[in-house]
Write a protein that holds these residues in place. Structure first.
Motif, mmCIF file in Angstrom:
data_model
loop_
_atom_site.group_PDB
_atom_site.id
_atom_site.type_symbol
_atom_site.label_atom_id
_atom_site.label_comp_id
_atom_site.label_asym_id
_atom_site.label_seq_id
_atom_site.Cartn_x
_atom_site.Cartn_y
_atom_site.Cartn_z
ATOM 1 N N UNK A 15 62.136 -9.669 -33.044
ATOM 2 C CA UNK A 15 61.564 -8.146 -31.815
ATOM 3 C C UNK A 15 60.582 -8.186 -31.771
ATOM 4 N N UNK A 16 60.185 -7.979 -30.661
ATOM 5 C CA UNK A 16 58.675 -7.557 -30.577
ATOM 6 C C UNK A 16 58.160 -6.544 -31.129
ATOM 7 N N UNK A 17 56.864 -7.131 -31.133
ATOM 8 C CA UNK A 17 56.135 -6.177 -32.583
ATOM 9 C C UNK A 17 55.136 -5.599 -31.198
ATOM 10 N N UNK A 18 54.764 -3.760 -31.394
ATOM 11 C CA UNK A 18 53.881 -3.020 -30.302
ATOM 12 C C UNK A 18 52.463 -3.445 -31.309
ATOM 13 N N UNK B 199 45.729 2.059 -25.792
ATOM 14 C CA UNK B 199 47.523 1.996 -25.972
ATOM 15 C C UNK B 199 48.053 1.516 -27.172
ATOM 16 N N UNK B 200 49.667 1.245 -26.927
ATOM 17 C CA UNK B 200 50.659 0.520 -27.290
ATOM 18 C C UNK B 200 50.986 -0.833 -26.523
ATOM 19 N N UNK C 221 45.638 3.514 -19.431
ATOM 20 C CA UNK C 221 44.352 3.547 -19.567
ATOM 21 C C UNK C 221 43.805 2.326 -18.930
ATOM 22 N N UNK C 222 44.240 1.789 -18.879
ATOM 23 C CA UNK C 222 44.340 0.006 -18.055
ATOM 24 C C UNK C 222 43.398 1.152 -16.284
#
Length: 568
Positions: A512-515, A521-522, A413-414
């Protein structure tokens, strides 16, 4: 000692004189007494600052207190000359630029002038690179004539940047001769919005942008108050007049015997807690959206590459989450029949852009003039909703275009988003609004076709294989289909608890990392903090989202220090 320079009578405000058919400078008194025969160019930052001052002066002198007074003022040939003259005569000495005790719009307690005239130059607000774009800053500037210094003083009060300032003498917040955390002012922190009549006069514009209301108890503009103390202070505004003339900085001009300004005292001024809350409530010349949490945020009128999107002003005509007091006021006056139905109204929208997240250097101050429609259209609820829907349509198509392009091209997306922004629609929007006044269906069709043409120009310029281009052309007008979530099978036996993940580079344990789904995007918060659309650091982003409960998009796109935000 220099001679007085009375802002009431000395010529310093640039106007277009309809009687003389020429540009000339006038003082505050003539500007208001002959407002029905003058026009004020306000399509640049300096003009916006001047207009806000004139509005405050007229509001303090003779501003209408209710709808009946406003209607009478609109129908009168001139502004109330007797009230304006009496008021400005009373406060003339407080509107003397060089008064020894209470200089106009300045702090009379300052007596040390540490900076030269370059402190007034708008280019200095660009930071260390300012001289690249304002070449006159490469060498010492000559003293400014008093009239020009007054104009630049207003600009500095309106747009001075945040950050570290030289401490005023006696300021208890001094650390090493400096104070930290200076705010930007109300005019720079919000999206400025005032209305102007196509072919109208200064009288029309002043009345359109001052919704009638009585003066609040204790409210007063800065010239009706004692000169502010030298030290920085925090306080809340007492009302509209206080906010419109807010002393964001302590400034004093040093004048030579011949009345030119050769040095400047420049320090931090009054700080305003809950900046956006107060501005949205008190400043009529601002435009706002509402966050998902129900808090006001400045209406976005630029795209992700900081290009003006002139159609976005029309969303203010709808009764949804976007609003502006001056637009609501104009709609009410149109519905009452006070405004002739054929008047063409334009919105003047201003946004301050910063080159860093600390808001300590300005990259641009954009001012866009965009048509809102005739007062006949504003008086018709159906027409207002149609214009607002037309405005939103461009943004919906733009969002669809970017999301489908990402999906079809497989690029991130970027990389895709900057290439899929709709441009060159200024004249199309103006024509669509004009036609809509006579034939709503044709106006909507013109705008729809123009938006589609702009989208397809983006598609043609983007590197795609023929099959991909055909697919994008066929799909960009459709909402992207939601991606089905993978079905999870229940485990046969409960899994063992996962060991907490360690934050990279630390010995601390954390979740834990959350998106998060944002910017097409995620991303984890760490990834999002490096996204080009994110304007804050990872620690700030994490605190906003995890600790304070901010909406993810608002947390990533709200610059640090731009007002405070309360969670609900």
């Amino acid at each position: 000692m220099p001679a007085p320079f009375l802002l009431t009578t000395e010529p310093w405000i640039p106007v277009w004189d309809l009687d003389a058919a020429a540009a000339r400078d006038v003082g505050l008194t003539e500007a208001l007494l002959r407002a029905h025969r003058l026009r004020l160019p306000a399509d640049r930052a300096e003009g916006v600052a001047l207009f806000r001052l004139l509005a405050a002066v007229y509001d303090a002198a003779a501003g209408p207190r209710d709808a009946a007074e406003w209607d009478a003022a609109w129908k009168a040939e001139t502004l109330d000359a007797a009230a304006v003259t009496a008021y400005l005569d009373r406060w003339a000495d407080h509107l003397d630029l060089f008064h020894p005790e209470h200089p106009a719009l300045q702090c009379g307690a300052l007596t040390e002038y540490a900076r030269g005239p370059e402190a007034l130059h708008p280019g200095t607000l660009g930071g260390a690179a300012a001289a690249w774009f304002s070449h006159e800053l490469y060498q010492p500037l000559p003293p400014y004539p008093a009239a020009r210094a007054a104009q630049l003083l207003l600009h500095l009060l309106a747009y001075d940047v945040a950050g570290i300032k030289r401490a005023a003498p006696g300021d208890p917040a001094t650390k090493g001769g400096k104070v930290y955390g200076a705010q930007i002012g109300p005019a720079a922190s919000a999206t400025h919005c005032h209305l102007t009549v196509l072919g109208g006069t200064l009288k029309d514009d002043l009345l359109l942008n001052l919704p009638p209301q009585p003066r609040a108890d204790g409210d007063a503009p800065v010239w009706e108050r004692d000169t502010p103390p030298a030290p920085m202070r925090s306080r809340t505004p007492t009302g509209r007049l206080d906010l419109l003339t807010w002393p964001t900085r302590r400034i004093r001009l040093h004048a030579t015997d011949d009345g030119t300004v050769d040095a400047v005292a420049h320090h931090d001024g009054d700080r305003l807690p809950d900046l956006w809350q107060h501005s949205s409530r008190l400043d009529p010349m601002t435009a706002w959206a509402t966050s998902k949490a129900g808090t006001p945020i400045p209406l976005p009128v630029l795209d992700d590459q900081s290009w003006p999107q002139p159609w976005r002003g029309a969303v203010l005509l709808s009764s949804t989450r976007e609003h502006s007091a001056v637009v609501q006021h104009a709609v009410a006056a149109a519905e009452r029949g006070t405004l002739a139905p054929g008047l063409s109204l334009h919105a003047v929208l201003g946004t301050t852009l910063y080159s860093n997240q600390h808001q300590s250097a300005i990259s641009d101050i954009t001012v866009t003039v965009t048509p809102l429609g005739t007062t006949g259209q504003l008086a018709d609820p159906a027409a207002r909703e149609q214009l607002a829907t037309m405005s939103r349509y461009a943004d919906v198509i733009g969002s669809n275009l970017r999301q489908h392009a990402v999906k079809i091209s497989g690029r991130p997306s970027a990389q895709v988003a900057p290439r899929m922004l709709l441009h060159d629609l200024d004249r199309d929007w103006e024509e669509a609004v004009r036609v809509h006044a006579q034939d709503p269906d044709q106006g909507r069709a013109l705008w729809r076709d123009a938006v589609h043409a702009a989208a397809e120009r983006c598609i043609d310029a983007f590197p795609l294989r023929p099959m991909e281009r055909g697919k994008l052309l066929a799909q960009y007008r459709q909402d992207p289909a939601p991606q089905p979530k993978p079905r999870k099978r229940a485990p046969k036996t409960p899994p063992a608890p996962a060991a907490p993940r360690r934050a990279a580079g630390t010995g601390r344990r954390g979740p834990a990392s959350t998106t998060y789904e944002v910017f097409d995007g995620r991303y984890t918060l760490n990834q999002l903090s490096r996204h080009p659309n994110c304007v804050v650091s990872y620690p700030t982003l994490r605190k906003r989202v995890v600790e304070d409960g901010w909406d993810i998009t608002e947390a990533a796109t709200t610059p640090g220090g731009r007002g405070s935000r309360r969670t609900t």
